[in-house]
Design an enzyme around this catalytic site. Structure first.
Site, mmCIF file in Angstrom:
data_model
loop_
_atom_site.group_PDB
_atom_site.id
_atom_site.type_symbol
_atom_site.label_atom_id
_atom_site.label_comp_id
_atom_site.label_asym_id
_atom_site.label_seq_id
_atom_site.Cartn_x
_atom_site.Cartn_y
_atom_site.Cartn_z
ATOM 1 N N PRO A 88 0.832 -1.219 0.000
ATOM 2 C CA PRO A 88 0.000 0.000 0.000
ATOM 3 C C PRO A 88 0.861 1.262 0.000
ATOM 4 O O PRO A 88 1.815 1.356 0.757
ATOM 5 C CB PRO A 88 -0.771 -0.112 1.328
ATOM 6 C CG PRO A 88 0.070 -0.992 2.201
ATOM 7 C CD PRO A 88 0.770 -1.945 1.262
ATOM 8 N N GLN A 138 -5.874 -0.979 2.773
ATOM 9 C CA GLN A 138 -5.014 -0.693 3.942
ATOM 10 C C GLN A 138 -5.562 0.473 4.737
ATOM 11 O O GLN A 138 -5.861 1.535 4.182
ATOM 12 C CB GLN A 138 -3.582 -0.388 3.473
ATOM 13 C CG GLN A 138 -2.631 0.015 4.588
ATOM 14 C CD GLN A 138 -2.510 1.517 4.749
ATOM 15 O OE1 GLN A 138 -2.589 2.255 3.764
ATOM 16 N NE2 GLN A 138 -2.359 1.989 5.973
ATOM 17 N N HIS A 277 8.556 -0.308 6.816
ATOM 18 C CA HIS A 277 8.005 0.816 6.065
ATOM 19 C C HIS A 277 9.030 1.363 5.067
ATOM 20 O O HIS A 277 9.073 2.553 4.767
ATOM 21 C CB HIS A 277 7.574 1.931 7.036
ATOM 22 C CG HIS A 277 6.305 2.629 6.650
ATOM 23 N ND1 HIS A 277 5.125 2.419 7.307
ATOM 24 C CD2 HIS A 277 6.034 3.543 5.682
ATOM 25 C CE1 HIS A 277 4.179 3.183 6.761
ATOM 26 N NE2 HIS A 277 4.717 3.858 5.775
HETATM 27 C C1 FMN Z 1 5.412 6.829 -1.609
HETATM 28 C C2 FMN Z 1 5.103 5.828 -0.528
HETATM 29 C C3 FMN Z 1 3.904 5.937 0.175
HETATM 30 C C4 FMN Z 1 3.604 4.997 1.152
HETATM 31 N N1 FMN Z 1 2.373 5.078 1.782
HETATM 32 C C5 FMN Z 1 2.021 4.085 2.616
HETATM 33 C C6 FMN Z 1 0.696 4.044 3.124
HETATM 34 O O1 FMN Z 1 -0.126 4.893 2.820
HETATM 35 N N2 FMN Z 1 0.378 3.023 3.967
HETATM 36 C C7 FMN Z 1 1.287 2.040 4.320
HETATM 37 O O2 FMN Z 1 0.944 1.132 5.069
HETATM 38 N N3 FMN Z 1 2.541 2.075 3.838
HETATM 39 C C8 FMN Z 1 2.930 3.038 2.977
HETATM 40 N N4 FMN Z 1 4.182 3.020 2.434
HETATM 41 C C9 FMN Z 1 5.109 1.937 2.781
HETATM 42 C C10 FMN Z 1 4.941 0.746 1.838
HETATM 43 O O3 FMN Z 1 3.714 0.100 2.057
HETATM 44 C C11 FMN Z 1 6.036 -0.305 2.037
HETATM 45 O O4 FMN Z 1 6.056 -0.698 3.391
HETATM 46 C C12 FMN Z 1 7.423 0.180 1.636
HETATM 47 O O5 FMN Z 1 7.376 1.015 0.506
HETATM 48 C C13 FMN Z 1 8.269 -1.047 1.332
HETATM 49 O O6 FMN Z 1 9.552 -0.701 1.045
HETATM 50 P P1 FMN Z 1 10.148 -0.606 -0.452
HETATM 51 O O7 FMN Z 1 9.632 0.677 -1.011
HETATM 52 O O8 FMN Z 1 11.601 -0.601 -0.176
HETATM 53 O O9 FMN Z 1 9.674 -1.819 -1.225
HETATM 54 C C14 FMN Z 1 4.529 3.961 1.469
HETATM 55 C C15 FMN Z 1 5.726 3.886 0.775
HETATM 56 C C16 FMN Z 1 6.008 4.797 -0.222
HETATM 57 C C17 FMN Z 1 7.308 4.646 -0.990
#
Ligand code: FMN
Length: 401
Positions: A88, A138, A277
């Site tokens: 998400p 989510q 995250h």
């Molecule tokens: C631009 C962006 C926005 C995100 N927004 C959310 C969110 O709204 N809710 C959430 O649970 N995680 C959020 N995340 C975290 C992602 O779900 C995930 O845990 C993370 O991007 C995984 O790491 P990676 O980018 O290295 O694959 C966000 C990540 C990014 C890059």
């Protein structure tokens, strides 16, 4: 079907996560690229996620005759064609005006999960329509509580089967790149941002044509979303309450401590989602790949465990599965692939990941996802022991190791 859907010839820009990121960096305004790419504090958490993957090695096996790879797997009672999907992310349409739609289409076509964030730029109902049962929702619990609970109800009514409760944002971290670039929603166009947008005309014109993305599931067409609001209303009592209210699968995301995982399991959640995250919340968090094993040991062999953070190629997916994850999600690479080359970029990314995963599985001598396990890894300690053993035996024989 729009032009983007038909344009599924392999991308000449995206060969994997790294090329997607490099091209996206050229195509996106710095403000947007940094919002996606950035992380908390000094960004050591972000770097450590990838460094820990690089330290971990897969164990090749020979003469195994394992040539018929199947990537199919099951998670929480649902079949998927591959063991990885889309994490998400809020405001995905900043990367490409149709990002949510294109991700949903890819998920529907290739049969893998795509998670819509509470802060997503498409409606709960649209995403469910586009991705079918592959759509997960989510939840961030932000004030007012009534609004958060209404999102759960809407997800239930729209037919979602899987709800992710994200619990690792009690307060929103400072991301220094965002502060420096003046990133805020809605955008405030000062000279710096104006120049940034003007020097990326294609992205800016598309944004003008499609309209600025908004967190549309919040009141007043997104204006009711406060990005910096505390999300600490998601506490143990809330989890209890949510477990009662939500009838589908409940997945708790952002779990890093084995004792939390165990408590979440005991409260009736259907899965834990190990994630730091992507390093966006706590800079000194351990690398996400190193968190899987202790959590798997705590919750036992059968309990469903999802995972994300730092996955940058198919071998990383394999390593996460081998450490004990049942399902792997990717975040940033999806948005970079879309920014780099729209639907074709995303398609190429997934074709590359799927092909490389089956090749890597052949290398380690496995044909199915269910046969992947810790025996497919060489841990750093084993490599050190092997080196020390070789040195000791060479010394005993009077040879140089
Ligand atoms: C631009 C962006 C926005 C995100 N927004 C959310 C969110 O709204 N809710 C959430 O649970 N995680 C959020 N995340 C975290 C992602 O779900 C995930 O845990 C993370 O991007 C995984 O790491 P990676 O980018 O290295 O694959 C966000 C990540 C990014 C890059």
């Amino acid at each position: 079907m729009d032009k983007e859907d038909r344009k599924l010839a392999p991308s000449r820009r995206v060969y994997g996560c790294a090329s997607a990121r490099t091209t996206a960096q050229k195509k996106l305004p710095k403000l947007i690229f940094d919002f996606i790419d950035g992380a908390a504090g000094r960004e050591t958490g972000l770097k450590n996620n990838q460094a820990a993957f690089d330290r971990l090695k897969l164990k090749p096996r020979v003469l195994s005759k394992a040539t018929q790879q199947s990537l199919a797997t099951e998670f929480l009672g649902q079949s998927y064609n591959q063991p990885f999907g889309i994490a998400p992310m809020g405001m995905c349409n900043l990367s490409h005006p149709r990002a949510d739609y294109l991700m949903a289409q890819a998920a529907q076509r290739l049969k893998f999960p795509v998670a819509l964030s509470s802060a997503g730029s498409s409606s709960i109902e649209d995403m469910r329509k586009w991705a079918g049962d592959n759509a997960w929702f989510q939840l961030y619990v932000t004030p007012p509580m009534d609004h958060s609970l209404s999102l759960v109800q809407r997800a239930q009514d729209a037919g979602y089967r899987n709800l992710i409760l994200t619990v690792d944002v009690p307060k929103v971290s400072r991301r220094l790149r965002d502060i420096k670039n003046g990133f805020q929603m809605p955008f405030k166009l000062r000279t710096r941002q104006f120049i940034d947008f003007a020097t990326h005309p294609i992205w800016s014109l598309r944004l003008l044509a499609a309209g600025t993305p908004k967190p549309v599931n919040f009141p007043q067409n997104g204006l009711g979303f406060d990005r910096d609001a505390s999300r600490a209303m998601a506490d143990w009592d809330f989890l209890d309450r949510l477990r009662d209210q939500w009838q589908g699968n409940l997945i708790v995301k952002g779990v890093t401590a084995p004792e939390d995982a165990l408590r979440i399991k005991s409260m009736g959640a259907d899965a834990v989602y190990v994630s730091n995250h992507g390093g966006r919340q706590l800079d000194s968090v351990p690398a996400s790949i190193d968190l899987i094993r202790p959590i798997r040991e705590a919750v036992g062999r059968e309990y469903p465990v999802a995972f994300d953070s730092g996955v940058r190629d198919a071998e990383d997916i394999l390593k996460a599965l081998a450490r004990g994850a049942d399902f792997v999600m990717l975040g940033r690479p999806n948005l970079f692939a879309l920014a780099a080359d729209g639907a074709a970029g995303l398609e190429s990314l997934y074709a590359a990941l799927r092909y490389d995963l089956s090749v890597a599985m052949a290398q380690i001598g496995v044909e199915t996802i269910g046969h992947i396990g810790p025996h497919n890894l060489i841990e750093e300690t084993q490599m050190m022991t092997a080196h020390t053993d070789a040195a000791t035996s060479a010394k005993a024989k009077g040879k140089k190791p």
